[in-house]
Write a protein that holds these residues in place. Structure first.
Motif: not given
Ligand SMILES: *Cc1c(COP(=O)(O)O)cnc(C)c1O
Length: 312
Positions: A33-39, A62-64, A171-177, A266-268, A293-296
């Motif tokens: 997921g994107n939280k892995l890539r960002k962490a 929180s996936n993060h 897009s949530g907190t937006g760092a991915t976008q 919630t997300y994808t 696909h940002t995971g979750g």
């Molecule tokens: C957090 C999250 C997002 C949003 O990512 P941001 O960088 O906060 O915009 C999208 N998809 C999944 C599955 C997430 O956990």
């Protein structure tokens, strides 16, 4: 460790567009997921700082927090998660944080920043070297991670000759976008990058994405992007964070049955539905469209469990 993820072509078509999916849910650690890539870059940075304890913030879904708790464990670091006490949901992510041995400090949501500061100073007094990762992995390092994801997309285009007209993502907190957009500015590409807001109205969410884009561009000595060049779509947030409709659940089921790909509501799943609506509303057809696909995946299982309870 680098975590390059695959891009696959889907058999589902929408409005005669060919759909592709970048499977960031298939990262090689803790359900990806994107939280892995960002962490990951934060953990690299932590090594330089010789940190002993990781502190971060997030809700029970929180996936993060799950990724950070698992990464901390695998690096032999202690982990403390600050969490809002109003949120009592039982989730797989929270369960995994608890089972990793991370400490959870709850506080009222309006006391989050003071609780973070207090926790960091107490850890220092106890002889620890704490390192703070902002909620969601927000920040320059997280944005940078998605510049690299964008570069993986460009490499795929080079390799296959497939060129994407648009990229859609939750897009949530937006760092991915922000990372994708910054990547497209740095490489001067023409991709339309559409962030489907999962909770925030544009007036609130778009400036945060733009700030992250411009923080990264400034660090590379590149002129700032203007607000009107950003596509942050708030037409699909419904009742806000976590709210989903029958169409979203329909796409989630279809994606699972026809493609074997899990999405959460919630997300994808929400973002995928938003993409479909947007493609139809804008009359976009005959194009190559990439969905990130940002995971979750643990949230997918939360949904699955809830459905099972409804059936019983
Ligand atoms: C957090 C999250 C997002 C949003 O990512 P941001 O960088 O906060 O915009 C999208 N998809 C999944 C599955 C997430 O956990």
């Amino acid at each position: 460790m680098k975590h390059e993820t695959p891009i696959q072509r889907l058999s589902i078509q929408v409005n005669s567009n060919t759909l592709y999916m970048k499977r960031d849910d298939l990262g090689l650690f803790s359900f990806g997921g994107n939280k892995l890539r960002k962490a990951l870059p934060f953990f690299e940075d932590m090594k330089q700082a010789a940190a002993t304890t990781v502190v971060t913030y997030g809700s029970s879904s929180s996936n993060h927090c799950r990724v950070v708790a698992h990464e901390a464990k695998s690096h032999g670091l202690r982990c403390v998660v600050i969490a809002p006490e109003e949120d009592l949901k039982v989730t797989f992510n929270r369960q995994m944080v608890l089972e990793s041995g991370a400490g959870i400090v709850t506080c009222p949501v309006d006391a989050v920043s003071t609780t973070i500061a207090k926790t960091l100073s107490e850890l220092k007094q106890a002889g620890e070297r704490p390192y703070f990762i902002p909620g969601g992995g927000h920040g320059l390092l997280g944005t940078q991670a998605y510049v690299e994801a964008f570069e993986e997309i460009l490499a795929f285009e080079d390799r296959t000759g497939v060129v994407f007209d648009a990229v859609y993502l939750a897009s949530g907190t937006g760092a991915t976008q922000a990372g994708l957009v910054a990547g497209s500015v740095l490489h001067e590409t023409r991709h339309a990058i559409h962030g489907i807001s999962i909770a925030r109205r544009k007036a609130q969410g778009a400036p945060i994405v733009l700030e992250s884009v411009n923080e990264l561009l400034a660090a590379r000595g590149v002129p700032a992007l203007k607000a009107d060049a950003l596509s942050f779509l708030d037409d699909y947030i419904l009742g806000g964070y976590g709210d989903a409709n029958a169409a979203i659940h329909g796409w989630i089921r279809r994606m699972l049955h026809e493609e074997g790909i899990p999405m959460d509501s919630t997300y994808t799943g929400k973002a995928f539905w938003g993409m479909v609506e947007h493609l139809e509303e804008c009359g976009i057809s005959g194009r190559n469209i990439l969905f990130l696909h940002t995971g979750g995946t643990p949230l997918f299982f939360d949904d699955l469990l809830r459905r099972k309870e409804e059936i019983r």
